[in-house]
Design a protein around this motif. Structure first.
Motif, mmCIF file in Angstrom:
data_model
loop_
_atom_site.group_PDB
_atom_site.id
_atom_site.type_symbol
_atom_site.label_atom_id
_atom_site.label_comp_id
_atom_site.label_asym_id
_atom_site.label_seq_id
_atom_site.Cartn_x
_atom_site.Cartn_y
_atom_site.Cartn_z
ATOM 1 N N VAL A 170 0.854 -1.199 0.000
ATOM 2 C CA VAL A 170 0.000 0.000 0.000
ATOM 3 C C VAL A 170 0.887 1.245 0.000
ATOM 4 N N LEU A 171 1.914 1.209 0.829
ATOM 5 C CA LEU A 171 2.823 2.357 0.944
ATOM 6 C C LEU A 171 3.490 2.672 -0.404
ATOM 7 N N ALA A 172 3.976 1.642 -1.086
ATOM 8 C CA ALA A 172 4.620 1.859 -2.387
ATOM 9 C C ALA A 172 3.635 2.488 -3.364
ATOM 10 N N TYR A 173 2.408 2.001 -3.343
ATOM 11 C CA TYR A 173 1.355 2.533 -4.217
ATOM 12 C C TYR A 173 1.133 4.022 -3.933
ATOM 13 N N VAL A 174 1.054 4.363 -2.646
ATOM 14 C CA VAL A 174 0.805 5.750 -2.246
ATOM 15 C C VAL A 174 1.991 6.648 -2.635
ATOM 16 N N LEU A 175 3.197 6.174 -2.396
ATOM 17 C CA LEU A 175 4.385 6.982 -2.715
ATOM 18 C C LEU A 175 4.436 7.305 -4.198
ATOM 19 N N LEU A 176 4.076 6.325 -5.025
ATOM 20 C CA LEU A 176 4.241 6.488 -6.471
ATOM 21 C C LEU A 176 3.072 7.188 -7.147
ATOM 22 N N SER A 177 1.896 7.134 -6.537
ATOM 23 C CA SER A 177 0.724 7.698 -7.216
ATOM 24 C C SER A 177 0.056 8.840 -6.458
ATOM 25 N N GLY A 178 0.329 8.934 -5.158
ATOM 26 C CA GLY A 178 -0.358 9.939 -4.355
ATOM 27 C C GLY A 178 -1.774 9.517 -3.962
ATOM 28 N N HIS A 179 -2.158 8.313 -4.327
ATOM 29 C CA HIS A 179 -3.493 7.804 -3.987
ATOM 30 C C HIS A 179 -3.381 6.473 -3.254
ATOM 31 N N THR A 180 -4.345 6.190 -2.399
ATOM 32 C CA THR A 180 -4.345 4.871 -1.777
ATOM 33 C C THR A 180 -5.044 3.893 -2.726
ATOM 34 N N PRO A 181 -4.580 2.636 -2.740
ATOM 35 C CA PRO A 181 -5.152 1.681 -3.695
ATOM 36 C C PRO A 181 -6.590 1.281 -3.388
ATOM 37 N N PHE A 182 -7.004 1.352 -2.133
ATOM 38 C CA PHE A 182 -8.322 0.816 -1.760
ATOM 39 C C PHE A 182 -9.214 1.838 -1.083
ATOM 40 N N GLY A 183 -8.742 3.065 -0.970
ATOM 41 C CA GLY A 183 -9.474 4.085 -0.237
ATOM 42 C C GLY A 183 -10.864 4.321 -0.808
ATOM 43 N N GLY A 184 -11.858 4.218 0.041
ATOM 44 C CA GLY A 184 -13.227 4.486 -0.389
ATOM 45 C C GLY A 184 -13.758 5.727 0.298
ATOM 46 N N GLU A 185 -15.026 6.014 0.055
ATOM 47 C CA GLU A 185 -15.664 7.192 0.658
ATOM 48 C C GLU A 185 -15.837 7.001 2.163
ATOM 49 N N THR A 186 -16.050 5.757 2.544
ATOM 50 C CA THR A 186 -16.239 5.458 3.962
ATOM 51 C C THR A 186 -15.290 4.325 4.341
ATOM 52 N N LYS A 187 -15.147 4.142 5.640
ATOM 53 C CA LYS A 187 -14.317 3.061 6.160
ATOM 54 C C LYS A 187 -14.821 1.713 5.639
ATOM 55 N N GLN A 188 -16.144 1.549 5.656
ATOM 56 C CA GLN A 188 -16.741 0.285 5.205
ATOM 57 C C GLN A 188 -16.399 0.011 3.754
ATOM 58 N N GLU A 189 -16.471 1.066 2.939
ATOM 59 C CA GLU A 189 -16.170 0.925 1.514
ATOM 60 C C GLU A 189 -14.694 0.553 1.332
ATOM 61 N N THR A 190 -13.840 1.184 2.102
ATOM 62 C CA THR A 190 -12.409 0.853 2.051
ATOM 63 C C THR A 190 -12.194 -0.612 2.387
ATOM 64 N N PHE A 191 -12.825 -1.076 3.448
ATOM 65 C CA PHE A 191 -12.666 -2.475 3.862
ATOM 66 C C PHE A 191 -13.183 -3.426 2.787
#
Ligand code: ADP
Ligand code: MG
Length: 325
Positions: free
Chosen positions: A219-240
């Motif tokens: 996840v960290l590598a994804y964030v460093l390279l793109s500025g976005h989280t790979p699974f981030g949703g609108e809500t915690k539930q959506e992220t999960f």
């Protein structure tokens, strides 16, 4: 070494690990800033300066009671993990420990550059070469921990500290507050971590292993390279839900100019089945990391990747931690 543990806590490590716990006031030895410069979920962290040597440290103050429970053993666990790691250059160094009736102060090496999170907020994306250099240092810290069967379990930019200002900083792991000793024959299932970085096995209440950290590294590598989280949703539930779906995508808008090597690195970590993920050691041998190991390469181009979509890139919500209950 004989190691006693209880549900992943190092409750007692005999020879050669001993940490003197001082009971005189911290302020006898240090000039302590009254205002904390940082706070985590549980700790407040203040700058302090050794009155004789003039050296500055970070005093991480942790209360011994939390939700009416005595958690001193958890603090001792964190202290022992730090002590165990004292020779690892990519883990923050524990200098001294002070205890009062209500709290413990861990006097730590001061990482003057602050959190990696701040760099991400300022810069959105990090040049690939720089990302690989940071990642190698983080992996070396994680490989050291894993060699000692310790899973960090909270790898994220807030717990990765920079030794100095840009661009020549090094990175060190901190915060072993929820780390666990993973031993064969003992299964640990817990809900802990930070939504964006948490692994599918934690969400499914399946056993935690060293591979749990490797998910967060992906996840960290994804964030460093793109500025976005790979699974981030609108809500915690959506992220999960996104995390457990097993779907990983590299949208062209945010990954333009990122090498296939880098994507392959991420793809070999963000795998639902923990045993199929690269280990820390294997990750260090991945071609994406190897490519930038040559010191001559690292000298070159430290410049940021300038992407056309920069205006659109926003680091998604600063992950809010979720509690065990
Ligand atoms: P918590 O367990 O409460 O999350 P941390 O160990 O993560 O506590 O510390 C909280 C924050 O304090 C970190 O995210 C970081 O910003 C800062 N911090 C902690 N230790 C240091 C240090 N040695 N040098 C500089 N900043 C630190
Ligand atoms: Mg923390």
């Amino acid at each position: 070494d004989s190691v006693n543990c209880q549900q992943g806590f190092i409750t007692e490590i005999h020879c050669p690990l001993t940490v003197p716990i001082r009971t005189q006031p911290l302020t006898d030895t240090y000039a302590v800033d009254p205002t904390p410069f940082a706070r985590g979920k549980f700790a407040t962290v203040r700058r302090c300066k050794h009155k004789e040597t003039g050296i500055e440290y970070a005093a991480k103050c942790i209360r011994k009671r939390r939700r009416a429970a005595d958690i001193r053993h958890e603090i001792m666990h964190e202290m022992y993990v730090l002590k165990l790691s004292e020779n690892c250059p990519h883990i923050i160094h524990l200098h001294e420990v002070y205890e009062t009736a209500t709290e413990v102060n861990l006097v730590l090496e001061l990482a003057a550059g602050g959190e990696l999170q701040r760099v991400l907020e300022d810069q959105e994306v990090i040049a690939e070469m720089e990302a690989a250099r940071l990642m190698r240092q983080i992996l070396e810290g994680v490989a050291f921990l894993h060699h000692n069967n310790i899973a960090h379990l909270d790898i994220k930019p807030q717990n990765l500290l920079l030794t100095s200002a840009l661009p020549q900083y090094d990175v060190k792991l901190c915060d072993f507050g929820i780390s666990r000793l993973i031993l064969k024959g003992s299964e640990i299932r817990e809900i802990l971590g930070t939504p964006d970085y948490v692994s599918p096995e934690i969400l499914q209440y399946e056993p935690i292993s060293l591979a749990t950290d490797m998910w967060s590294i992906g996840v960290l590598a994804y964030v460093l390279l793109s500025g976005h989280t790979p699974f981030g949703g609108e809500t915690k539930q959506e992220t999960f839900w996104n995390i457990t779906s097993g779907i990983l995508e590299f949208p062209e808008e945010i990954f333009c100019g990122v090498s296939n090597d880098a994507k392959d690195f991420i793809q070999r970590l963000l795998i639902t089945e923990p045993s199929e993920r690269m280990t820390a050691k294997e990750s260090l041998c991945h071609s994406w990391i190897k490519k930038f190991c040559d010191p001559e390469n690292t000298e070159k181009d430290l410049s940021r990747r300038s992407s056309m979509d920069e205006a659109n890139t926003e680091v998604s919500d600063v992950p809010s931690e979720f509690s065990k209950d």
